[in-house]
Enzyme design. Sequence first.
Site, PDB file in Angstrom:
ATOM      1  CE  LYS A 221      25.265 -12.339 -29.732  1.00 21.33           C
ATOM      2  NZ  LYS A 221      24.348 -12.486 -28.593  1.00 21.33           N
ATOM      3  NE  ARG A 255      22.672  -5.463 -29.634  1.00 21.16           N
ATOM      4  CZ  ARG A 255      23.863  -5.877 -30.039  1.00 21.16           C
ATOM      5  NH1 ARG A 255      24.045  -7.152 -30.356  1.00 21.16           N
ATOM      6  NH2 ARG A 255      24.867  -5.028 -30.144  1.00 21.16           N
TER       7      ARG A 255
END
Length: 286
Positions: A221, A255
């Site tokens: 991210k 995830r």
Amino acid sequence: MLRLGRHVFTDDTTLMMAIVNRTPDSFYDRGATWAEDRAFERVQLVVEQGAEIVDIGGIKAAPGAEVDATEEKARVVDFVGRVREAYPSLVISVDTWRAEVGDAVCRAGADVLNDAWSGADPELVDVAATHDVALICTHTGGAVPRTRPYRVEYDDVVAAAIADTTAYAERALAAGVARESVVIDPAHDFGKNTFHSLELTRRLGEMVDTGWPVLVSLSNKDFVGETLDKPVGERLLGTLAATAVCATAGARIYRVHEVVETRQVVDMAWSIAGRRLPARAIRGLQ
């Protein structure tokens, strides 16, 4: 107990949710699994690596070319059917915010609807209830799907994430989704700046304490990249550090792009926290 569609897991298990992008423009893999056969090879690989869940997505989260519901279904529905036929015991999740797409993938065999955009389509909860599948309830601070955050402010981002995800969870229950099939997700980066995502990571235990199982999507991210000044492709170590913090706090589902590395970090953190026994412990005992 956690029930994801037809699959049941005890409360002492952690789950790897491997990302499978049916998109030509993913920020991470740059379309590496855009072709259906390449996407299926990705499924085969992550299953071999031990992933319990695959999360199939037909639209990248960031702004880009318009993808309507018809095109999204073309990318994911038949593929879900192919994966279901090949792997009856695999949990299949689909990353979509659209009720129309959710209904189609559930008919094809999906077990989980991963709503990354926090109820943008209010009918998605009804689809999950109708098909008796699980629902991931995220926090985006009211962001419109496929938009980037700009100068978003919260009095307390963790309090906001808890309030919004638990309210979404309660709406799901009211619609008929089973309690054991609802998961909450703080949604790092979505509707947040890097300081917000760091705060959510640091205080993830507060979300775990709500009693709802927590999913985290940390892999590569932007908050990791900005914190370490690393581009996409060089964020694995930072991702794993954030993963260790979230695992220590008690997150249940991860995830990920990298299944093997994440599994080892999560297992170690859960063992340190006293939630998991070592795979073997013979040192000093024999």
